[in-house]
Each structure stands twice: as C-alpha cells, then as structure tokens.
Design a protein around this motif. Sequence first.
Motif, PDB file in Angstrom:
ATOM      1  N   ALA A 114       0.834  -1.204   0.000  1.00  0.00           N
ATOM      2  CA  ALA A 114       0.000   0.000   0.000  1.00  0.00           C
ATOM      3  C   ALA A 114       0.868   1.253   0.000  1.00  0.00           C
ATOM      4  CB  ALA A 114      -0.933  -0.006   1.210  1.00  0.00           C
ATOM      5  N   LEU A 115       1.987   1.211   0.713  1.00  0.00           N
ATOM      6  CA  LEU A 115       2.865   2.372   0.817  1.00  0.00           C
ATOM      7  C   LEU A 115       3.423   2.773  -0.545  1.00  0.00           C
ATOM      8  CD1 LEU A 115       4.843   1.395   4.055  1.00  0.00           C
ATOM      9  CD2 LEU A 115       3.018   3.106   3.852  1.00  0.00           C
ATOM     10  N   SER A 116       3.864   1.782  -1.312  1.00  0.00           N
ATOM     11  CA  SER A 116       4.441   2.094  -2.623  1.00  0.00           C
ATOM     12  C   SER A 116       3.376   2.595  -3.591  1.00  0.00           C
ATOM     13  CB  SER A 116       5.158   0.866  -3.199  1.00  0.00           C
ATOM     14  OG  SER A 116       4.257  -0.213  -3.366  1.00  0.00           O
ATOM     15  N   GLU A 117       2.173   2.061  -3.470  1.00  0.00           N
ATOM     16  CA  GLU A 117       1.091   2.527  -4.343  1.00  0.00           C
ATOM     17  C   GLU A 117       0.720   3.966  -4.019  1.00  0.00           C
ATOM     18  OE1 GLU A 117      -0.279   1.415  -7.033  1.00  0.00           O
ATOM     19  OE2 GLU A 117       0.982  -0.376  -6.980  1.00  0.00           O
ATOM     20  N   VAL A 118       0.680   4.291  -2.733  1.00  0.00           N
ATOM     21  CA  VAL A 118       0.398   5.675  -2.336  1.00  0.00           C
ATOM     22  C   VAL A 118       1.506   6.592  -2.839  1.00  0.00           C
ATOM     23  CG1 VAL A 118       0.184   7.255  -0.379  1.00  0.00           C
ATOM     24  CG2 VAL A 118      -1.017   5.056  -0.343  1.00  0.00           C
ATOM     25  N   ASP A 119       2.754   6.157  -2.717  1.00  0.00           N
ATOM     26  CA  ASP A 119       3.879   6.952  -3.218  1.00  0.00           C
ATOM     27  C   ASP A 119       3.736   7.224  -4.714  1.00  0.00           C
ATOM     28  OD1 ASP A 119       5.083   7.119  -0.747  1.00  0.00           O
ATOM     29  OD2 ASP A 119       6.419   5.400  -1.080  1.00  0.00           O
ATOM     30  N   GLU A 120       3.298   6.209  -5.447  1.00  0.00           N
ATOM     31  CA  GLU A 120       3.124   6.354  -6.899  1.00  0.00           C
ATOM     32  C   GLU A 120       2.066   7.415  -7.211  1.00  0.00           C
ATOM     33  OE1 GLU A 120       3.921   5.124 -10.953  1.00  0.00           O
ATOM     34  OE2 GLU A 120       4.951   4.794  -9.056  1.00  0.00           O
ATOM     35  N   ILE A 121       0.974   7.403  -6.466  1.00  0.00           N
ATOM     36  CA  ILE A 121      -0.096   8.385  -6.680  1.00  0.00           C
ATOM     37  C   ILE A 121       0.393   9.785  -6.331  1.00  0.00           C
ATOM     38  CG2 ILE A 121      -2.382   9.137  -5.875  1.00  0.00           C
ATOM     39  CD1 ILE A 121      -3.043   6.130  -5.495  1.00  0.00           C
ATOM     40  N   LEU A 122       1.112   9.908  -5.200  1.00  0.00           N
ATOM     41  CA  LEU A 122       1.612  11.220  -4.788  1.00  0.00           C
ATOM     42  C   LEU A 122       2.622  11.766  -5.786  1.00  0.00           C
ATOM     43  CD1 LEU A 122       2.094  10.711  -0.933  1.00  0.00           C
ATOM     44  CD2 LEU A 122       0.164  11.726  -2.145  1.00  0.00           C
ATOM     45  N   SER A 123       3.328  10.889  -6.463  1.00  0.00           N
ATOM     46  CA  SER A 123       4.311  11.314  -7.457  1.00  0.00           C
ATOM     47  C   SER A 123       3.648  11.725  -8.768  1.00  0.00           C
ATOM     48  CB  SER A 123       5.310  10.181  -7.717  1.00  0.00           C
ATOM     49  OG  SER A 123       6.162  10.499  -8.796  1.00  0.00           O
TER      50      SER A 123
END
Length: 749
Positions: free
Chosen positions: A434-443
């Motif tokens: 979930a953390l990496s997916e959130v990072d992808e969205i924030l980027s």
Amino acid sequence: MKRIAPLALALGFLTQISSAQVTEEKLDWHSLAKAPSAAKSSKLQAQKKAETEKKWAECANQGKANSSKFASIKGWVMISWLRCARELSLDKSQADPLQSALKALDSSTDLLIAGPWSNSLWSESIRSRLTLLELLLKTKSESAWKQIETLLEQRDHLDKAQKAKVLSAAGEISQAKAQAKAAQFFYEQSLAEQETRSTREKLNSLLFALNEKKEKEEERVKSDAGPEVEGNFAERFQNSTKSNDLVTLLDDCIDYLRQYPGGRRARWAQDKVMEIYFGILDQNKDSKAKSLLDRALDLIEKSDSLRQVEWTRQMHRRGDFFGCLKIAEKSLETLSGSSTGASLLYMAGRCAQFSGEYKKAKKHFEKYLEQFAGGEDAGEVNFRLGLVHLRLGQASSAIASFEKLLQSKNSDRYELNARYWLARSFQATSNTRALSEVDEILSKYPMSYYGLRLRMERTSGLMEWPTPLKAGNDLKGNFTLSSTQKKALSRAELLAQNGWIAEALLELTEIPVPTDPKIKVLLAKKFNRLQLFPPVIRLVNEAGDLNPELRALDVVNLSFPQVYKDVIQEQAARQKLSPILVRSLIRQESAFGPRAISTSNAYGLMQIIGPTAQEISSELNLKSLVIPDDVYVPENNIQMGTYYIAKMIRQFGGNVPLGLAAYNAGPTRMRIFVEARSEVSEQTKKSSSDPWDEMWFDEVPWNETSFYVKAILRNALLYQLAEKAEAKEPDQRRVQFGSVLWSNLVLQP
C-alpha cells in the motif's frame, strides 16, 4: 551558370514571403506581471456596460460611433450594436434604430465573410432582419418585401423555423395584395419547412376563400391492407387506449409484436411498450404502482429477445436499474453467446452494481471478461469488478482486478482511480505494498483529489501546499505567430482590456497552442492578467502534466482566480455556503468563462440549463429574466447557481458531494441512484470522508459526474491551501483539515 528549377525558385519566394509574415513575441515572467499594454477605451467599455445593463439606446448610440472608430474589431462592435438596436426597436415598436444598424452592416458585408466574429454576426444579423420584418409587417410598410428578398437570398444561413417564418410573411404580403396563388405557394413552402398552426390557419382560410377543399389537420388511422387480424389489433389498441387500461394496452402491444414482428405497426407498438412502462415507473411508489410495474415487466419478459435488448438499452439509459437487470438477464438466456451478448453482460453487470446486487454484478462482469476480454468496455468492466469485490469484502480479488487493469493496454483512463482503490485494497489486507502505491499516486497525481487526501492521511490532516512555491521567476521565451495570428492576439487584448471577455476568448481560438510547457505557462500568465481564464486553466494544466516542476504555487495559482469576489461572497453568505465552494464549482463548470455554453445548452459561469433557470427564476421571483441572455450575466448566474447548489445539498441531507453530483447529473437521476442502495442512501444522514463512504464517487453511472465531484472537492482543497501559502511565516502556511474534508464548505445557520 547553374539553372534554378522554376519550382525551387517559386518555393524560395514563398519562403521569403512567409518568413516576413511571421513574428516572435517575447514573453518574460516579470514583464508579464505588469499591466497589459493594450489601451483602454471608455467608449468601448461604455458600449459593453450599456449592453449588459440593457440600456439599449445608449448601447446603440455607442455602437454607431465605435463601428467607425475601431476598425480592427468592427465585427464585434456590429454584433453588439445590432442586438441593442433590435431590443430598442422592439421596446419602442419603431423600425428606425434597427434599419440604421442593418444599413451599416450592408455597407460592410466583408465582415460576414471572414473573422472569428463572422458566425455570430450572421446569427445576429438574421435575428435582426426577422425582427425588422415583423415590425414592418405590423405597420404595413412597403419595405417589408425588401427584407424578405434579402432573407431569402441568405437562406443558407437560416434554420428551418426562420425559413418558415420568412415564407409565411411572404404569403401574408402576397395575400394582402390579392395575389392568391402566390400566397398559397408561399404558405405551402413555409409549411414544408415547419408546420405551424398560424400558417396552417392562414392557408386554410385562403383555400376556403378560393373555394378549394380544406386540408385535414388530424391524421387518420388507415385501415391495413394486410391480414384482417391486424385490423383487429387496431381495434384492440383503440379500445384499451380509450379505457386507459395501460396493462391491457401493453399486453396488446407485446402480443402484436410476437405475432407480427415485422408488421406495419411494429415500430409503433415497440415504442408504445416503453412509453407505457416508463409512465408506470414515474408514478408514485405506492403498492399499486409497484404491482403494475411488476406486471409490466412480466409482460415484457414474454417478448422476443432481440426486442428486449433494445428495451434494456432504454432502461439502462433511463437509470431504471431494476428493470434493466431483469430484462437483460432474461435476454441473456438466449443471447449470451451472440454478438449482443457483450452489450447485455455489460448492462446487466452495471445495473446489478447500481442496484446493490453485487453477487449478480460479479457474475455478469466475470462472464464478460471470460467471453469478451478484448471488448471495448473491458477496461470499465475490470474497474467496476474491482469495486464490486470490495463491496463484497473480497479485497484480495479486488487487487487482482485492479492489477489486471493497470497492466492492460489503454489503462490511462482508469489509472488514477484503479491505483487509488488498489492502494485501499492493500490497506484492507494489511499489505505493505500500500505504501508504494500511495507513493506512486503522490508522485504522478499530487494535485488530484485522491493525491491530496492520501497526503493528508500521512500528516494527520495538517497540510501545506504540496509543491514548491516558486517556479516562474526565471521563465522567458519567444512565442512565434503569423501576422494573422498576431492581429487576432492584438484584438483579443483590446477586447479583454475593455470588458469584452467573451469576444476576446473567441479571438484566442485563432492562436496556436505552444508545445513547450514553459511557453504554455508564460502565455497563461499573459492571458491571466487579461482575465481570459479558460485558456489559462487549460495551459497551466497541460504545462504541469508535461513538466511536474511547473506545478509550483505561483504557476498553479494562475488557474485558481479570485474574480467575482463580491458577488460570490454575497450569494454564498445568503445560501449558508462557503465562497470557496461556489468558486470551486465555477472553475469546474465554465473555467470562469462568462458566456460558456455546453453541448447540453447550459449557460454561463455556473452552467445552468434553460428548464433549471426557469425553475430557479420562479422560486427566486425573478420575473423579468430572459433566457438565455440574462443567465449569462455573472451577477444573475452566480445568484441562480449558488441558490441551486444549496438546494441540491439540502435535498441530499446536507451532504456536499451528493449535492454536487445532483447539480451535475440532475436531482432525479441522482435520487434514483442513491435510493437504490442503503450504502449510499446512508450518506444523506451523516457527514463522512471515510474512503469507503466515498466509494460511490467511482460507482456512479456517469463518468462525467464521477470526475466532476472529485474535481470540485480538489478545487476547494487547493483554494484553501493556496490562500494560506501566501503567509510569510512557514508555520502559518499550513491548514488543519478535519475528518470530513468538506464540512467547512457548508456554513452553520
């Protein structure tokens, strides 16, 4: 001496000519911060102000003077002059003001041939000539025929109703001159363009005077030359219609279609089935109406499958999720593997989802992907299947659906939403991915609603502007224009500086869109100071997508204007709303274009359609409102739109997102969607920004509405963050958002 080929020589000359016709405009961030160089004119401003305030005589006088003074924008001045002269002539029942304006136009017909004003000028000139013709007919003026001749010469620019009006007037004049045959010809030509009662009565009166047989107005039902039983059906249809026995009439139609699928009345019977069914559907939801609806659906199920497919499509478009699902499933019994199977499975899955029949939705969506994996709706089906899995508490299955979608071709349309719900699915399963997916969205999507709310969750709701504050200081570059485009830009500047915003925006359609993101920003800065906001918003968005560094506050702020501040503040306070909500809605609806008009004929800043404008004007007692002209006036439009969004929010229990969806999709359609499922209807009784309570944002049947709700909520968040970001001290640039992200958009009584 080497001989130069004639073609090469010609190309050389053309190159020299074309290069002489190209100019470069130097753009610099700092110089663009200064006031525009275009000169202001009190006379131009006075004409536009008089037109807006309906001071027709003053506007016409200014138009007459300005048409000779401002040659470069004479076309726009003429449109305003004609409109004001037309209204003045109508007010005074005198033709002189309009004749004077049209005479000026007749001496400048080149304005009708070319220029961004030409289409609008043609439209206004036709309206003006028709008005003049009506006035001349009332006074029995001999010059009326001259206007008819002119209009008939311009018939390619007239619609059918306008042609009918001109031809009817020609018939009237001919009849007055005792030219009966000519009058008959013109009346018949008018009716061929458009049937109107007044022209029909004139023709019938003329024919009676000529002692000819009067034409029959009512269409007679012809007895069929076919089998006798079709004649029996005609009698059955007539009897059930007279007795208003809708179920019997429906039964008769279905029975007829079964026996005579290609009969002469088949199209009529097929359409009648839906007319009766939707009529029952629209009745009050008492037990009697429910019983009638069930009987109607039982009868429809007895029809042939192919006709059921057409009815299913109509139910699907209408938002009748229960009926759509029932008839689609009936059709699938025989058509599942046919060419229409994909369409039926798609509709059945959607209507099952909207009805809360999640297990059925899952079954139909999975069947679709099994049989039609490459179908045109496969992307949406995959996405909706993922949401259905989440509704069923199957987060692991949802992960599989969203990942499959993201790995497929043409996933761009669903990437943000699918990635967001993939992150939520990982969270539901306590998966660290979930953390990496959130990072992808924030980027990739830092300025989206989902990106902003995910960032807030990491900071317990305390947030500041998510990108750097400055990026524009060092921006400079050259913008290449042809001489024609340079003239259009100069006209746009002159018009905008003097309050002719709608006209200036049309001039900008002549300007090329740069590909360099930095030039996009500089051009946006130029247009921003002219208050030409629709292209500003578009250019800033495009620049940020191409170069994320240009998402800085000073750049993005260009696309979040603070115009119409006083009227927004006043009307928002009157309706107990935050001005930020009203401003955010205007940005999404019209991009602050005061004369914006949509494909569905929604008008002005807050995009109000005609029927809604009539409803609002009645409730606000705006007796003299003229639609659409007065709806374009910013003060009127903001008053009406603010009242209506407040009304929608109240109708849906004070829930701002539901109210926004109703504003966009319509309250009736939205109410059907909300009431179909308890998970959504519960939102009318509480305030929540819990992600699972917001799942309906992506479940609504209308993609436009889904995007619309999130865009306005995003706008509201960014307006609040931008306002605080101007503070000098870093700790003053933060905003503490509560658990309900939209709670401060509705003020407490």
